[in-house]
Every structure is written in structure tokens, then in C-alpha cells.
Design a protein around this motif. Structure first.
Motif, PDB file in Angstrom:
ATOM      1  N   ASN A   8       0.933  -1.079  -0.015  1.00  0.00           N
ATOM      2  CA  ASN A   8      -0.006   0.135   0.077  1.00  0.00           C
ATOM      3  C   ASN A   8       0.986   1.357   0.015  1.00  0.00           C
ATOM      4  OD1 ASN A   8      -1.650   2.082   0.468  1.00  0.00           O
ATOM      5  ND2 ASN A   8      -2.892   1.040   2.248  1.00  0.00           N
ATOM      6  N   PRO A   9       1.071   2.072  -0.987  1.00  0.00           N
ATOM      7  CA  PRO A   9       1.626   3.084  -1.141  1.00  0.00           C
ATOM      8  C   PRO A   9       1.266   4.302  -0.364  1.00  0.00           C
ATOM      9  CG  PRO A   9       1.388   2.523  -3.383  1.00  0.00           C
ATOM     10  CD  PRO A   9       0.352   1.565  -2.421  1.00  0.00           C
ATOM     11  N   GLY A  10       0.096   4.064   0.244  1.00  0.00           N
ATOM     12  CA  GLY A  10      -0.456   5.099   1.255  1.00  0.00           C
ATOM     13  C   GLY A  10       0.010   4.795   2.565  1.00  0.00           C
ATOM     14  N   ARG A  11       0.769   4.011   2.756  1.00  0.00           N
ATOM     15  CA  ARG A  11       1.160   3.792   4.404  1.00  0.00           C
ATOM     16  C   ARG A  11       2.515   3.784   4.112  1.00  0.00           C
ATOM     17  NH1 ARG A  11      -2.375   3.205   8.428  1.00  0.00           N
ATOM     18  NH2 ARG A  11      -4.278   2.517   7.770  1.00  0.00           N
ATOM     19  N   GLY A  15       4.590   0.788   0.581  1.00  0.00           N
ATOM     20  CA  GLY A  15       4.704   0.856  -0.767  1.00  0.00           C
ATOM     21  C   GLY A  15       5.936   0.425  -1.625  1.00  0.00           C
ATOM     22  N   ALA A  19       6.668   0.108  -5.606  1.00  0.00           N
ATOM     23  CA  ALA A  19       7.540   1.237  -6.368  1.00  0.00           C
ATOM     24  C   ALA A  19       8.582   0.421  -6.846  1.00  0.00           C
ATOM     25  CB  ALA A  19       8.383   1.904  -5.111  1.00  0.00           C
ATOM     26  N   TYR A  38      -2.316  -3.977  -4.566  1.00  0.00           N
ATOM     27  CA  TYR A  38      -2.242  -3.514  -3.085  1.00  0.00           C
ATOM     28  C   TYR A  38      -1.888  -4.795  -2.215  1.00  0.00           C
ATOM     29  CZ  TYR A  38      -3.837   1.296  -3.787  1.00  0.00           C
ATOM     30  OH  TYR A  38      -3.986   2.400  -4.055  1.00  0.00           O
ATOM     31  N   LYS A 118       0.523   8.001   4.656  1.00  0.00           N
ATOM     32  CA  LYS A 118       1.285   8.825   3.980  1.00  0.00           C
ATOM     33  C   LYS A 118       1.776   8.313   2.639  1.00  0.00           C
ATOM     34  CE  LYS A 118       5.868   8.618   6.182  1.00  0.00           C
ATOM     35  NZ  LYS A 118       6.724   9.384   6.740  1.00  0.00           N
ATOM     36  N   GLU A 119       1.938   8.935   1.642  1.00  0.00           N
ATOM     37  CA  GLU A 119       2.913   8.656   0.504  1.00  0.00           C
ATOM     38  C   GLU A 119       4.288   8.951   0.642  1.00  0.00           C
ATOM     39  OE1 GLU A 119       0.896   7.957  -2.712  1.00  0.00           O
ATOM     40  OE2 GLU A 119      -0.871   8.089  -1.765  1.00  0.00           O
ATOM     41  N   GLY A 120       4.798   8.137  -0.070  1.00  0.00           N
ATOM     42  CA  GLY A 120       6.333   8.347  -0.146  1.00  0.00           C
ATOM     43  C   GLY A 120       7.046   7.394   0.719  1.00  0.00           C
TER      44      GLY A 120
END
Length: 152
Positions: A8-11, A15, A19, A38, A118-120
Motif C-alpha cells: 500500500n503506497p498510502g502507508r 509501498g 515502487a 495492493y 502517508k505517501e512516499g
């Protein structure tokens, strides 16, 4: 060959799998199909059933090194739920449903920051991603050389 990057890129660092798969997909490597998701689901058993080799890529919590790479075998968990699918489960379903078991590896990329939405990626996870990518490309190259030598 199929590569499945999941997480999950939102965690944050969860991600890492997506990536990685996105970076590899940008290279358009011959003979390599890339999928990003996901999480692993039952439908992945069908996707892997037509491949001789599958690489699962996911974030690794508390890894000792930048990444790990290991071969995995089919195995079923005690219970199966939507979040309990791991590579071993997908392999087991593939064997049960389609009568084939591709050779499979898990590339776990170490991350540190998984809690918040959070993203990134964290700085360390980004560095680990680069190391894992270099390893994987080198592994692919050596594998291709070995296959070429075997056919010569």
C-alpha cells in the motif's frame, strides 16, 4: 516470468513492492511481465499459473539487510482471509486449482516507516529500493547467461 510487486503506497514504506514493480516495468525487460497490486489475492493463482517463474516483491518489516531474496514453496495458512494471502498461499492455490507450481521467489525490501497514512518512502527505504533493484537486475542477467549456456 512474472514479477508481482504489492503493498500500500498510502502507508509509507509499505509501498516498496509497488515502487519496485513500477521501476522495473519502466525498463520494459524482455520476457518479464510486471504486475502491481495492493495485496495478494486468490486471482493471482491464475496469473502465476501460466509462468514458469514468479517473483513476489513486498516490503519487509525489521529486515536485517537492505533486502532479502529467498525461494518459497506452496503452503496454506490455518485460515484464509482477504489479508492472509502470502506468496506461499498463492502458490498452493495455483497447485491445487491448476495443477502447476511455478518456481517462486520473494524479494523483501526493508522498510522502517509503516504506521501513518502517508505517501512516499523513507530515506532508508528508498536507498534499500535502489540496492534491491541493482541486485534483481544482476540476478536476471546471471540467470539469462546460465540459460544461454545451458542451450549452447
Amino acid at each position: 516470468m512474472l514479477l508481482i510487486g504489492y503493498g500500500n503506497p498510502g502507508r509509507g514504506d509499505d509501498g516498496l513492492g509497488p515502487a519496485f514493480s513500477e521501476r522495473i516495468a519502466e525498463r520494459s525487460l524482455q520476457g518479464l511481465e510486471v504486475d502491481t497490486d495492493y495485496q495478494l489475492v486468490a486471482e493471482h493463482a491464475l496469473a502465476i499459473s501460466v509462468h514458469e517463474l514468479v517473483i513476489f516483491v513486498d516490503a519487509e518489516i525489521e529486515g536485517e539487510h537492505a533486502f532479502s531474496f529467498k525461494e518459497v514453496q506452496p503452503a496454506l495458512p490455518q485460515t484464509i482471509g482477504s489479508h492472509s494471502f502470502v506468496p506461499e498461499t498463492v502458490l498452493s492455490l495455483c497447485t491445487t486449482l491448476f495443477g502447476v507450481t511455478p518456481c517462486a521467489y520473494v524479494l523483501g525490501i526493508s522498510g522502517l516507516d509503516f504506521g501513518e497514512i502517508k505517501e512516499g518512502l523513507s530515506t532508508q527505504a528508498s536507498e534499500n529500493l535502489v540496492e534491491a533493484e541493482a541486485f534483481f537486475l544482476n540476478w536476471l542477467e546471471h540467470r539469462a547467461l546460465e540459460k544461454g549456456a545451458a542451450h549452447a
